[in-house]
Every structure is written in C-alpha cells, then in structure tokens.
Design an enzyme around this catalytic site. Structure first.
Site, short mmCIF file in Angstrom:
data_model
loop_
_atom_site.label_atom_id
_atom_site.label_comp_id
_atom_site.label_asym_id
_atom_site.label_seq_id
_atom_site.Cartn_x
_atom_site.Cartn_y
_atom_site.Cartn_z
N ASP A 99 73.44 49.83 -25.33
CA ASP A 99 73.94 50.19 -26.67
C ASP A 99 72.80 50.84 -27.47
O ASP A 99 71.66 50.86 -27.02
CB ASP A 99 74.49 48.94 -27.38
CG ASP A 99 73.44 47.87 -27.65
OD1 ASP A 99 73.63 46.70 -27.23
OD2 ASP A 99 72.40 48.18 -28.27
N HIS A 114 67.82 50.31 -18.45
CA HIS A 114 69.09 50.44 -17.73
C HIS A 114 69.92 51.61 -18.23
O HIS A 114 71.11 51.68 -17.97
CB HIS A 114 69.90 49.14 -17.87
CG HIS A 114 69.30 47.99 -17.14
ND1 HIS A 114 69.67 46.69 -17.36
CD2 HIS A 114 68.34 47.94 -16.18
CE1 HIS A 114 68.97 45.89 -16.55
NE2 HIS A 114 68.15 46.62 -15.83
N CYS A 144 74.88 72.82 -18.08
CA CYS A 144 75.08 73.88 -17.06
C CYS A 144 76.53 74.34 -16.98
O CYS A 144 76.85 75.29 -16.26
CB CYS A 144 74.62 73.37 -15.70
SG CYS A 144 75.73 72.15 -14.95
C1 BV8 Z 1 67.02 47.58 -8.33
C2 BV8 Z 1 73.55 48.68 -16.74
C3 BV8 Z 1 65.95 48.52 -6.48
C4 BV8 Z 1 74.97 48.93 -16.46
C5 BV8 Z 1 72.76 46.74 -15.46
C6 BV8 Z 1 65.00 41.31 -6.63
C7 BV8 Z 1 64.21 42.41 -6.96
C8 BV8 Z 1 64.77 43.63 -7.26
C9 BV8 Z 1 66.17 43.79 -7.23
C10 BV8 Z 1 66.96 42.72 -6.91
C11 BV8 Z 1 66.39 41.48 -6.63
N1 BV8 Z 1 67.39 40.63 -6.36
C12 BV8 Z 1 68.58 41.27 -6.48
C13 BV8 Z 1 68.34 42.55 -6.80
C14 BV8 Z 1 69.38 43.56 -7.00
C15 BV8 Z 1 69.89 43.63 -8.44
C16 BV8 Z 1 70.00 42.29 -9.09
O1 BV8 Z 1 69.11 41.87 -9.82
N2 BV8 Z 1 71.12 41.65 -8.87
C17 BV8 Z 1 71.38 40.38 -9.52
C18 BV8 Z 1 72.86 40.31 -9.88
C19 BV8 Z 1 70.96 39.27 -8.59
N3 BV8 Z 1 69.05 44.50 -9.22
C20 BV8 Z 1 69.29 45.82 -9.18
O2 BV8 Z 1 70.12 46.32 -8.46
C21 BV8 Z 1 68.42 46.70 -10.06
N4 BV8 Z 1 67.92 47.77 -9.27
O3 BV8 Z 1 66.51 46.53 -8.12
O4 BV8 Z 1 66.77 48.69 -7.62
C22 BV8 Z 1 65.53 49.86 -6.01
C23 BV8 Z 1 64.26 50.00 -5.52
C24 BV8 Z 1 63.86 51.24 -5.08
C25 BV8 Z 1 64.74 52.32 -5.13
C26 BV8 Z 1 66.03 52.15 -5.64
C27 BV8 Z 1 66.44 50.91 -6.07
C28 BV8 Z 1 69.20 47.37 -11.17
C29 BV8 Z 1 69.74 46.36 -12.12
C30 BV8 Z 1 70.39 47.09 -13.31
C31 BV8 Z 1 71.90 47.02 -13.21
N5 BV8 Z 1 72.50 47.50 -14.44
N6 BV8 Z 1 73.22 47.26 -16.60
C32 BV8 Z 1 75.89 48.30 -17.46
O5 BV8 Z 1 75.43 47.74 -18.49
O6 BV8 Z 1 77.08 48.39 -17.21
S1 BV8 Z 1 72.39 45.10 -15.38
C33 BV8 Z 1 73.40 43.99 -16.26
O7 BV8 Z 1 72.71 42.74 -16.33
C34 BV8 Z 1 73.56 44.24 -17.68
O8 BV8 Z 1 73.78 45.51 -17.98
C35 BV8 Z 1 72.35 43.66 -18.37
O9 BV8 Z 1 71.53 44.72 -18.72
C36 BV8 Z 1 71.70 42.90 -17.27
C37 BV8 Z 1 71.11 41.60 -17.65
O10 BV8 Z 1 72.10 40.83 -18.26
P1 BV8 Z 1 71.70 40.11 -19.65
O11 BV8 Z 1 71.33 41.17 -20.61
O12 BV8 Z 1 70.71 39.05 -19.38
O13 BV8 Z 1 73.10 39.52 -20.08
P2 BV8 Z 1 73.72 38.11 -19.64
O14 BV8 Z 1 75.14 38.10 -20.08
O15 BV8 Z 1 73.41 37.84 -18.21
O16 BV8 Z 1 72.91 37.05 -20.52
C38 BV8 Z 1 73.04 37.03 -21.93
C39 BV8 Z 1 72.12 35.95 -22.45
O17 BV8 Z 1 72.20 35.96 -23.88
C40 BV8 Z 1 72.51 34.54 -22.00
O18 BV8 Z 1 71.36 33.85 -21.60
C41 BV8 Z 1 73.11 33.90 -23.27
O19 BV8 Z 1 72.82 32.53 -23.34
C42 BV8 Z 1 72.38 34.64 -24.35
N7 BV8 Z 1 73.11 34.72 -25.62
C43 BV8 Z 1 74.46 34.79 -25.81
N8 BV8 Z 1 74.72 34.86 -27.14
C44 BV8 Z 1 73.52 34.87 -27.78
C45 BV8 Z 1 72.50 34.79 -26.82
N9 BV8 Z 1 71.20 34.76 -27.15
C46 BV8 Z 1 70.89 34.83 -28.46
N10 BV8 Z 1 71.82 34.93 -29.44
C47 BV8 Z 1 73.14 34.94 -29.13
N11 BV8 Z 1 74.05 35.01 -30.14
#
Ligand code: BV8
Length: 237
Positions: A99, A114, A144
């Site tokens: 956002d 991201h 383009c």
């Molecule tokens: C990659 C964009 C490699 C799209 C998103 C180990 C190392 C490296 C990679 C991996 C690994 N293990 C697994 C992987 C692969 C993967 C991964 O991590 N998978 C997970 C599911 C296990 N990672 C990837 O694929 C990444 N790429 O590693 O590439 C590579 C290497 C070389 C060459 C090529 C590739 C890419 C990851 C990015 C994916 N895209 N977003 C979109 O938004 O649609 S990620 C997605 O999760 C979200 O977009 C967000 O950005 C991200 C994290 O989520 P959070 O922001 O933490 O949100 P969440 O809901 O989980 O948590 C919210 C928190 O807020 C909670 O704790 C809650 O309690 C709190 N909260 C709630 N309300 C409040 C609050 N806090 C305060 N106040 C409140 N009011």
C-alpha cells in the site's frame, strides 16, 4: 555520533487504516490460497484471477476511508526529526506492504521490498508505471504501448524481493532495528532480526512492536505489544 535505524513494517501497521492483514483469522490468506493468486505460476495459469485479486485490493486501498493512521504518521515524524538532528543520521523504512500509506503519511526514505499495488510492470519492456485503475489482460503499457502484457508490480512468492543489497547493507550498519506489524512468517524479511543479531553492530538494539508476539519474538531485545496506532507513537516519540 551518527545514529541509524532500520524499520521493517508489515500488514499489521495498516490494519487500523482498514486494510486486511494476511494471517489473522479474518486475513487475506483465510479467504484465498496464496498459491492461487500470489505466485508467477498462478499468473501463468489464470491471469484473470490474479488481476481480479489485485484489482479488488487496489480498489480497497483507494477508498476515501483508507488513510494513514497514527503509526504511519509517527514514523514519518521520526524520519524528519532524525534528519533535522543531523544529516549523518539515517532512518530507513523497509516495508513488506504494497500500500502507499507510508508515502501518504510523509515517509520518504522508504523501500517497498515486495513492490507496490499502485504500480504496473510491462512484461514486454519491463517499464514500471503508476496504475490506479483495474488491470486486465487487455491493459496497455503506458511506456511502450504493448497491449496485454501488464502485471501488478508486486513480488510474488518465489520471486526475489526488491532492494535486498541496500537492505542488508543498512541492517549491517544500524544502531536500532524496529520490526512493526509483521508476523515474521515470510522470508527473507523474517530473517532480518537474525541478520542484525549475527552480522550487525554488536551494540545494535532490536525491538518488536506488534499486536502480539511474532514468530521471531524471542530474537528481539525488546518487545512492546499492542495496536500499532498506540505502541508506535508511544515508542518513537
Ligand atoms: C524469495 C506481496 C527467493 C504480494 C508478499 C527461506 C528463505 C527465503 C525464502 C523462503 C524461505 N522459506 C520459504 C521461503 C519462500 C517464501 C516464504 O517465505 N514463504 C513463507 C510462506 C514460508 N518467500 C518468498 O518466496 C520470497 N522470495 O525468497 O525468493 C529467490 C532467490 C533467488 C532468486 C529468486 C527468488 C518472496 C516473499 C514475498 C511474497 N509477497 N507480498 C501481495 O501482497 O499480495 S508476502 C506476504 O506476506 C504479504 O504480502 C506480506 O508482505 C508478507 C508478510 O506478512 P505480514 O506483513 O507479516 O502480515 P501477516 O498477516 O502475516 O502478519 C500481520 C501481523 O500484524 C501479525 O503478527 C498481527 O499480530 C499483527 N497485527 C494485526 N493487527 C495489528 C497488528 N500489529 C499492530 N497493530 C495492529 N492493529
């Protein structure tokens, strides 16, 4: 004596602005599988479904009711205050969010690791353009003129996040690492706290500001739990 802080934000900082998080009970991944809408394979398989998923979120972000909240505003003030205290001070804001609420609050030293929901990337010329309307397979690249080759400029699972070199350099040099509103589930962002602890300054302090303890809470020196709109201003001011 220069001071530098790196701040990582996640979906939790935008929750009180009216945007859904991902992994809360009412979150985005509770309603749709990430494998169906947030991977290159999903886009290859069913581009219309992926376009619809991001069109819905883009329309939601552009609703008048969605505004920066006190947490976004406190971080923007922190950046300005530190810059006024001396150009050698550095506040780098790294957001996982797609956002534009940090920009609208006034943050400028900001990296979208991201990508951005309000940007389109052309699959032909790779140009990135502002994009605030619905996107489809027929959308035309403003750079383009190619028809039908646009995608939303966000980083899907399996794709390399943006700005990683600059982020790791900043993590190695910072005095404070703040992690705000993220569950610590998604890598490489979830590994940043460990990066600071292992390869950063020995005196660097790591702080988590989150509604509840994240996956990596035990890795932080300090944790403050509560809604971002309360704990972030309280902490940074
Ligand atoms: C990659 C964009 C490699 C799209 C998103 C180990 C190392 C490296 C990679 C991996 C690994 N293990 C697994 C992987 C692969 C993967 C991964 O991590 N998978 C997970 C599911 C296990 N990672 C990837 O694929 C990444 N790429 O590693 O590439 C590579 C290497 C070389 C060459 C090529 C590739 C890419 C990851 C990015 C994916 N895209 N977003 C979109 O938004 O649609 S990620 C997605 O999760 C979200 O977009 C967000 O950005 C991200 C994290 O989520 P959070 O922001 O933490 O949100 P969440 O809901 O989980 O948590 C919210 C928190 O807020 C909670 O704790 C809650 O309690 C709190 N909260 C709630 N309300 C409040 C609050 N806090 C305060 N106040 C409140 N009011």
């Amino acid at each position: 004596m220069s001071k530098s802080v790196v701040i990582l934000t996640g979906a939790g900082i935008s929750k009180e602005s009216g945007l859904d998080t991902f992994r809360d009970a009412d979150g985005i991944w509770a309603k749709v599988r990430l494998e169906d809408v947030a991977t290159p394979e999903a886009f290859e398989r069913d581009p219309d479904r992926v376009h619809a998923f991001y069109n819905h979120r883009r329309a939601g972000l552009l609703e008048a009711s969605v505004q920066p909240n006190p947490a976004h505003e406190a971080l923007a003030r922190l950046e300005m205050r530190w810059r006024d205290a001396g150009p050698e001070n550095q506040v780098l804001l790294v957001t996982q969010n797609i956002d534009d609420l940090h920009e609208r609050a006034g943050s400028s030293n900001l990296l979208h690791m991201h990508g951005e929901l309000l940007k389109a990337r052309c699959l032909s010329c790779n140009a990135v353009s502002d994009w605030r309307s619905d996107m489809s397979r027929q959308s035309i690249c403003p750079a383009c003129g190619d028809a039908g080759g646009l995608r939303v400029d966000v980083v899907w699972f399996g794709e390399m996040p943006y700005h990683m070199e600059r982020i790791y350099a900043a993590l190695g040099d910072c005095d404070y690492f703040l992690s705000i509103g993220t569950s610590g589930n998604v890598y490489p962002a979830a590994g940043f706290v460990e990066q600071v602890r292992r390869h950063g300054r020995p005196t660097a302090q790591t702080i988590e500001l989150n509604l509840e303890p994240s996956e990596g809470a035990s890795l932080f020196h300090h944790c403050l739990h509560g809604p971002a709109s309360e704990v972030v201003p309280a902490y940074v001011e």
